[in-house]
Design a protein around this motif. Structure first.
Motif, PDB file in Angstrom:
ATOM      1  N   PHE A  73       6.487   3.527 -15.561  1.00 41.89           N
ATOM      2  CA  PHE A  73       6.255   3.069 -14.201  1.00 41.89           C
ATOM      3  C   PHE A  73       4.847   2.498 -14.072  1.00 41.89           C
ATOM      4  CE2 PHE A  73       9.523   6.292 -13.953  1.00 41.89           C
ATOM      5  CZ  PHE A  73      10.450   5.726 -13.097  1.00 41.89           C
ATOM      6  N   ARG A  74       4.768   1.364 -13.391  1.00 43.23           N
ATOM      7  CA  ARG A  74       3.474   0.790 -13.055  1.00 43.23           C
ATOM      8  C   ARG A  74       3.349   0.750 -11.549  1.00 43.23           C
ATOM      9  NH1 ARG A  74       2.656  -4.666 -16.559  1.00 43.23           N
ATOM     10  NH2 ARG A  74       0.527  -4.470 -15.793  1.00 43.23           N
ATOM     11  N   ARG A  75       2.158   1.055 -11.056  1.00 41.32           N
ATOM     12  CA  ARG A  75       1.945   0.996  -9.620  1.00 41.32           C
ATOM     13  C   ARG A  75       2.070  -0.453  -9.166  1.00 41.32           C
ATOM     14  NH1 ARG A  75       0.335   6.022  -8.326  1.00 41.32           N
ATOM     15  NH2 ARG A  75      -0.754   7.192  -9.950  1.00 41.32           N
ATOM     16  N   ASP A  76       2.786  -0.640  -8.062  1.00 42.98           N
ATOM     17  CA  ASP A  76       3.062  -1.976  -7.553  1.00 42.98           C
ATOM     18  C   ASP A  76       2.832  -1.970  -6.053  1.00 42.98           C
ATOM     19  OD1 ASP A  76       3.926  -4.504  -7.020  1.00 42.98           O
ATOM     20  OD2 ASP A  76       6.053  -4.092  -7.344  1.00 42.98           O
ATOM     21  N   ALA A  77       1.552  -2.206  -5.657  1.00 44.58           N
ATOM     22  CA  ALA A  77       1.162  -2.070  -4.256  1.00 44.58           C
ATOM     23  C   ALA A  77       1.538  -0.661  -3.811  1.00 44.58           C
ATOM     24  CB  ALA A  77       1.802  -3.163  -3.408  1.00 44.58           C
ATOM     25  N   GLY A  78       2.323  -0.505  -2.745  1.00 44.80           N
ATOM     26  CA  GLY A  78       2.664   0.843  -2.290  1.00 44.80           C
ATOM     27  C   GLY A  78       3.875   1.433  -2.974  1.00 44.80           C
ATOM     28  N   ALA A  79       4.425   0.721  -3.946  1.00 43.37           N
ATOM     29  CA  ALA A  79       5.637   1.184  -4.616  1.00 43.37           C
ATOM     30  C   ALA A  79       5.370   1.299  -6.115  1.00 43.37           C
ATOM     31  CB  ALA A  79       6.793   0.214  -4.333  1.00 43.37           C
ATOM     32  N   PHE A  80       6.449   1.349  -6.899  1.00 42.10           N
ATOM     33  CA  PHE A  80       6.352   1.360  -8.354  1.00 42.10           C
ATOM     34  C   PHE A  80       7.271   0.278  -8.919  1.00 42.10           C
ATOM     35  CE2 PHE A  80       5.105   5.706  -7.326  1.00 42.10           C
ATOM     36  CZ  PHE A  80       3.986   5.869  -8.139  1.00 42.10           C
ATOM     37  N   ALA A  81       6.916  -0.235 -10.082  1.00 45.49           N
ATOM     38  CA  ALA A  81       7.791  -1.114 -10.854  1.00 45.49           C
ATOM     39  C   ALA A  81       8.202  -0.354 -12.106  1.00 45.49           C
ATOM     40  CB  ALA A  81       7.069  -2.410 -11.226  1.00 45.49           C
ATOM     41  N   ALA A  82       9.474  -0.401 -12.453  1.00 47.00           N
ATOM     42  CA  ALA A  82       9.998   0.377 -13.576  1.00 47.00           C
ATOM     43  C   ALA A  82      10.308  -0.531 -14.762  1.00 47.00           C
ATOM     44  CB  ALA A  82      11.274   1.118 -13.151  1.00 47.00           C
TER      45      ALA A  82
ATOM     46  N   LEU B 125      -7.760   0.418 -12.559  1.00 41.73           N
ATOM     47  CA  LEU B 125      -6.505  -0.145 -12.081  1.00 41.73           C
ATOM     48  C   LEU B 125      -6.509  -1.631 -12.419  1.00 41.73           C
ATOM     49  CD1 LEU B 125      -6.400   1.432  -8.495  1.00 41.73           C
ATOM     50  CD2 LEU B 125      -4.942   2.093 -10.412  1.00 41.73           C
ATOM     51  N   ASP B 126      -5.328  -2.248 -12.453  1.00 46.26           N
ATOM     52  CA  ASP B 126      -5.308  -3.677 -12.724  1.00 46.26           C
ATOM     53  C   ASP B 126      -5.835  -4.423 -11.500  1.00 46.26           C
ATOM     54  OD1 ASP B 126      -3.019  -5.024 -11.118  1.00 46.26           O
ATOM     55  OD2 ASP B 126      -2.081  -3.216 -11.925  1.00 46.26           O
ATOM     56  N   PRO B 127      -6.332  -5.661 -11.673  1.00 43.00           N
ATOM     57  CA  PRO B 127      -6.996  -6.372 -10.575  1.00 43.00           C
ATOM     58  C   PRO B 127      -6.151  -6.515  -9.312  1.00 43.00           C
ATOM     59  CG  PRO B 127      -7.460  -7.455 -12.656  1.00 43.00           C
ATOM     60  CD  PRO B 127      -6.440  -6.389 -12.954  1.00 43.00           C
ATOM     61  N   ALA B 128      -4.864  -6.813  -9.450  1.00 41.54           N
ATOM     62  CA  ALA B 128      -4.019  -6.982  -8.263  1.00 41.54           C
ATOM     63  C   ALA B 128      -3.897  -5.681  -7.482  1.00 41.54           C
ATOM     64  CB  ALA B 128      -2.629  -7.481  -8.673  1.00 41.54           C
ATOM     65  N   GLN B 129      -3.789  -4.545  -8.195  1.00 45.09           N
ATOM     66  CA  GLN B 129      -3.703  -3.255  -7.513  1.00 45.09           C
ATOM     67  C   GLN B 129      -5.031  -2.918  -6.832  1.00 45.09           C
ATOM     68  OE1 GLN B 129      -0.954  -1.598  -7.096  1.00 45.09           O
ATOM     69  NE2 GLN B 129      -1.796   0.178  -6.053  1.00 45.09           N
ATOM     70  N   LEU B 130      -6.142  -3.233  -7.489  1.00 38.68           N
ATOM     71  CA  LEU B 130      -7.449  -3.030  -6.871  1.00 38.68           C
ATOM     72  C   LEU B 130      -7.553  -3.811  -5.567  1.00 38.68           C
ATOM     73  CD1 LEU B 130      -9.888  -3.221  -9.927  1.00 38.68           C
ATOM     74  CD2 LEU B 130      -9.575  -1.251  -8.423  1.00 38.68           C
ATOM     75  N   PHE B 131      -7.162  -5.083  -5.615  1.00 38.16           N
ATOM     76  CA  PHE B 131      -7.249  -5.920  -4.419  1.00 38.16           C
ATOM     77  C   PHE B 131      -6.371  -5.373  -3.303  1.00 38.16           C
ATOM     78  CE2 PHE B 131      -6.268  -9.700  -1.856  1.00 38.16           C
ATOM     79  CZ  PHE B 131      -7.538 -10.214  -1.649  1.00 38.16           C
ATOM     80  N   HIS B 132      -5.159  -4.975  -3.658  1.00 43.94           N
ATOM     81  CA  HIS B 132      -4.244  -4.386  -2.671  1.00 43.94           C
ATOM     82  C   HIS B 132      -4.851  -3.145  -2.029  1.00 43.94           C
ATOM     83  CE1 HIS B 132      -0.905  -2.057  -1.063  1.00 43.94           C
ATOM     84  NE2 HIS B 132      -1.187  -1.114  -1.935  1.00 43.94           N
ATOM     85  N   GLU B 133      -5.424  -2.256  -2.822  1.00 40.38           N
ATOM     86  CA  GLU B 133      -5.966  -1.012  -2.283  1.00 40.38           C
ATOM     87  C   GLU B 133      -7.219  -1.272  -1.436  1.00 40.38           C
ATOM     88  OE1 GLU B 133      -6.300   2.217  -5.014  1.00 40.38           O
ATOM     89  OE2 GLU B 133      -4.214   2.038  -5.688  1.00 40.38           O
ATOM     90  N   ILE B 134      -7.994  -2.276  -1.797  1.00 43.23           N
ATOM     91  CA  ILE B 134      -9.157  -2.640  -0.979  1.00 43.23           C
ATOM     92  C   ILE B 134      -8.704  -3.160   0.383  1.00 43.23           C
ATOM     93  CG2 ILE B 134     -11.042  -4.314  -0.760  1.00 43.23           C
ATOM     94  CD1 ILE B 134     -11.420  -3.987  -3.833  1.00 43.23           C
ATOM     95  N   LEU B 135      -7.640  -3.968   0.399  1.00 41.18           N
ATOM     96  CA  LEU B 135      -7.104  -4.444   1.673  1.00 41.18           C
ATOM     97  C   LEU B 135      -6.632  -3.277   2.532  1.00 41.18           C
ATOM     98  CD1 LEU B 135      -5.048  -7.650   0.775  1.00 41.18           C
ATOM     99  CD2 LEU B 135      -7.429  -7.465   1.489  1.00 41.18           C
ATOM    100  N   ASP B 136      -5.944  -2.329   1.918  1.00 41.39           N
ATOM    101  CA  ASP B 136      -5.525  -1.130   2.644  1.00 41.39           C
ATOM    102  C   ASP B 136      -6.724  -0.389   3.225  1.00 41.39           C
ATOM    103  OD1 ASP B 136      -2.813  -1.084   2.712  1.00 41.39           O
ATOM    104  OD2 ASP B 136      -2.536   0.313   1.049  1.00 41.39           O
ATOM    105  N   HIS B 137      -7.739  -0.201   2.374  1.00 38.05           N
ATOM    106  CA  HIS B 137      -8.924   0.545   2.790  1.00 38.05           C
ATOM    107  C   HIS B 137      -9.642  -0.183   3.924  1.00 38.05           C
ATOM    108  CE1 HIS B 137     -11.909   3.642   2.270  1.00 38.05           C
ATOM    109  NE2 HIS B 137     -12.885   2.741   2.131  1.00 38.05           N
ATOM    110  N   ARG B 138      -9.713  -1.497   3.837  1.00 37.78           N
ATOM    111  CA  ARG B 138     -10.357  -2.265   4.904  1.00 37.78           C
ATOM    112  C   ARG B 138      -9.633  -2.078   6.227  1.00 37.78           C
ATOM    113  NH1 ARG B 138     -11.396  -8.830   4.874  1.00 37.78           N
ATOM    114  NH2 ARG B 138     -12.332  -8.977   6.934  1.00 37.78           N
ATOM    115  N   TRP B 139      -8.304  -2.080   6.156  1.00 36.55           N
ATOM    116  CA  TRP B 139      -7.530  -1.925   7.384  1.00 36.55           C
ATOM    117  C   TRP B 139      -7.790  -0.557   8.037  1.00 36.55           C
ATOM    118  CZ3 TRP B 139      -3.482   1.228   9.095  1.00 36.55           C
ATOM    119  CH2 TRP B 139      -2.842   0.791  10.267  1.00 36.55           C
ATOM    120  N   TYR B 140      -7.812   0.497   7.233  1.00 34.15           N
ATOM    121  CA  TYR B 140      -8.058   1.829   7.786  1.00 34.15           C
ATOM    122  C   TYR B 140      -9.475   1.951   8.341  1.00 34.15           C
ATOM    123  CZ  TYR B 140      -3.646   3.416   5.805  1.00 34.15           C
ATOM    124  OH  TYR B 140      -2.311   3.574   5.522  1.00 34.15           O
ATOM    125  N   LEU B 141     -10.453   1.397   7.641  1.00 27.91           N
ATOM    126  CA  LEU B 141     -11.826   1.427   8.148  1.00 27.91           C
ATOM    127  C   LEU B 141     -11.933   0.658   9.465  1.00 27.91           C
ATOM    128  CD1 LEU B 141     -13.995   0.821   4.931  1.00 27.91           C
ATOM    129  CD2 LEU B 141     -13.626   2.987   6.125  1.00 27.91           C
TER     130      LEU B 141
END
Length: 432
Positions: A153-162, A348-364
Motif C-alpha cells: 500500500f502507498r499513501r494516496d492523499a487521504g486514501a491508499f493505493a494498492a 514522504l513522496d513529493p505529491a503526498q508532502l504537497f497534499h499534506e501541506i494543503l491540508d495543514h494550511r486549511w486547518y491553520l
C-alpha cells in the motif's frame, strides 16, 4: 547447472550477490531492513547502487512463471511490483530466486498500522484492495491468492493505493470468467477473515472491528465497484444527463471511459448504455500529460484541484491549459516541495508532502479565521508534523548532502518565495 540470471538487468552488481548462500544466511552488509509482509517464502531486501531490490526464494518453475506474469501485468499497466530478473543454477539444494524492484514509499498492511488498526484506516485499505482486484479482473487476470498480505500500500492523499506483490498463483486470460471472478472473491474473503483473526489475536485490531464483517465488507465493496463499472443501465432517450453522471461517477472512482455503447431497445423509446472502461487513472494521466508528475490517483485529483484554483486566482481561465500547468508547477508546486528541508524530504513522496501541506494550511486557516499563507503552512507543517513522521522512503540517499541539517538556510530562502501576491492558487481551499 551454472548460475544463470535472466531478465532486464539494470545493475551488473546483482550477479555478484552471494547466490550460493541461502537467502536467510546472507551477510548483513548486503541487506537493508524494510517492513515485510507475511510470506511463506524467505524474502530479503538488497540495496545496490542506490536501488532497493526485493529477493524471494522460490522454486525454479514458479520463479519463471511469476516473473512472466509480473511482466504481463507491467505491460498492461496494472498496479504491481516491477520484475527485474530470476536466478537459477544456485548451489545444490537451493531454490531459484525472483528479483523485483522494491516499490518506493510502499508498506505492507501491518506497517500501515501504528498501534491498533482503526476502523477508518481499515476501510481505506479495503477500498484500495477492492479497486486493485477490479482492475486486475478487467484485464483478465485471476489472482488466486488475494489478501492484504500479498499487497503493498502507498499513501494516496487521504486514501491508499494498492499494488499486487505476489503473483505466484495468478493466471492471465484474454477475459476472466464469472466463475474465476467469484472464486477470487471467495479466496479474498477467506484470507482477509484469517488476517483479521490474526490481528485480533495479537491485540492489533480495534474492538469495534469484527473479523467476519470485515471479510464480508471486502466482498460487498468489490461487487459495488464491479457493477458500477460494467453494468448496463437503461435510461430514457431524452435523459442524457444520466450518461454524463455515470461517466463522472466512474472518473471519481479513478476509471476512464474510452467509449459508450448505446443501443436502442427493441419496441421501446429507451436506450441501453454500457460504458467501456479501459483503465484506471483518469486524473493521473491528465496530471502527467500537463506537468510530467507521475503520482497516485487521489494525489493527482488533489493537485489538479489546486492547479484549477491557481488558474482562477491568476485570471487564466482562457489561457491554454498546458501553459497554466507549467506556471503552477514553477510557481506553486516546486517551490513548496523545495521549501522542505533536504533532510526531511525523503519521509514522504513529493505529491503526498504537497497534499499534506494543503491540508495543514486549511486547518491553520480555519483556526485563524483567514488564510495563513503557504509559507506559514509549510513551516508549521515541518516543525509540528513532518519531523515526527517515520521515514517511508525505501531508497536511502547516496549523496551525503541529502542529510543536510533540517534547518538549512536554503529551505528558509525558498519559503520567502511562496507567498508572493496571487501565487496561492487553490491551496486555501485545500480542505474542501
Amino acid at each position: 547447472m551454472p548460475l544463470q540470471m535472466t531478465g532486464a538487468l539494470g545493475d551488473p552488481d546483482l550477479i555478484r550477490l552471494p547466490w550460493e548462500v541461502p537467502l536467510e544466511d546472507w551477510p548483513r552488509h548486503h541487506l537493508v531492513d524494510l517492513p515485510r509482509g507475511i510470506s511463506r517464502h524467505v524474502v530479503r531486501f538488497a540495496r545496490l547502487s542506490g536501488k532497493v531490490y526485493a529477493i524471494k526464494e522460490i522454486s525454479e518453475r514458479y520463479a519463471k512463471r511469476e516473473y512472466q506474469l509480473l511482466w504481463d501485468l507491467a505491460r498492461l499497466d496494472a498496479p504491481s511490483v516491477e520484475p527485474v530478473a530470476y536466478v537459477t543454477g544456485r548451489a545444490e539444494g537451493l531454490d531459484a530466486a525472483l528479483i523485483t524492484r522494491h516499490l518506493q514509499f510502499s508498506l505492507p498492511y501491518r506497517a500501515v498500522m501504528s498501534g491498533t488498526l482503526r476502523p477508518d484506516t481499515l476501510t481505506r485499505l479495503l477500498d484500495a484492495l477492492a479497486v486493485l482486484l477490479v482492475r486486475l479482473h478487467l484485464i483478465g487476470f485471476y489472482w488466486g491468492d488475494c489478501s492484504l498480505s500479498n499487497t503493498l500500500f502507498r499513501r494516496d492523499a487521504g486514501a491508499f493505493a494498492a499494488y499486487l506483490v505476489d503473483a505466484e498463483t495468478g493466471e492471465m486470460h484474454p477475459m476472466i470468467s464469472e466463475g474465476q471472478r467469484l472464486a477470487d472473491i471467495e479466496v479474498a474473503h477467506t484470507n482477509i477473515f484469517g488476517e483479521m483473526l490474526d490481528l485480533e489475536a495479537g491485540g492489533l485490531l480495534h474492538p469495534s472491528v469484527d473479523p467476519m464483517e470485515t471479510a464480508e465488507d471486502i466482498v460487498n465493496r468489490y461487487h459495488r465497484l464491479w457493477d458500477e463499472i460494467t453494468q448496463s443501465e437503461i435510461i430514457e432517450e431524452v435523459d442524457w444527463h444520466r450518461v454524463e453522471q455515470r461517466i463522472r461517477r466512474l472518473n471519481l472512482l479513478g476509471f476512464d471511459v474510452a467509449e459508450m455503447m448505446v443501443r436502442r431497445k427493441v419496441g421501446t423509446g429507451r436506450l441501453i448504455v454500457r460504458p467501456k472502461v479501459v483503465d484506471a487513472g483518469h486524473h493521473q494521466r491528465r496530471l502527467l500529460r500537463l506537468t510530467g508528475l507521475d503520482v497516485e490517483e487521489n494525489q493527482a485529483r488533489r493537485l489538479l484541484n489546486d492547479l484549477d484554483g491557481f488558474r482562477v486566482a491568476k485570471g487564466l481561465r482562457h489561457e491554454d491549459e498546458a501553459i497554466v500547468a507549467h506556471r503552477w508547477l514553477a510557481e506553486v508546486f516546486q517551490p513548496t516541495v523545495e521549501a522542505i528541508p533536504a533532510g526531511l524530504r525523503g519521509k514522504l513522496d513529493p505529491a503526498q508532502l504537497f497534499h499534506e501541506i494543503l491540508d495543514h494550511r486549511w486547518y491553520l486557516s480555519e483556526s485563524a479565521g483567514g488564510d495563513v499563507g503557504l509559507a506559514t503552512a509549510v513551516k508549521s507543517y515541518v516543525d509540528n508534523i513532518l519531523v515526527h513522521k517515520p521515514d517511508e522512503r525505501a531508497l536511502l540517499p547516496d549523496d551525503p548532502d541529502d542529510h543536510d541539517d533540517p534547518d538549512d538556510l536554503g529551505a528558509h530562502d525558498r519559503l520567502d518565495r511562496l507567498d508572493a501576491p496571487g501565487d496561492l492558487g487553490g491551496a486555501a481551499r485545500a480542505g474542501q
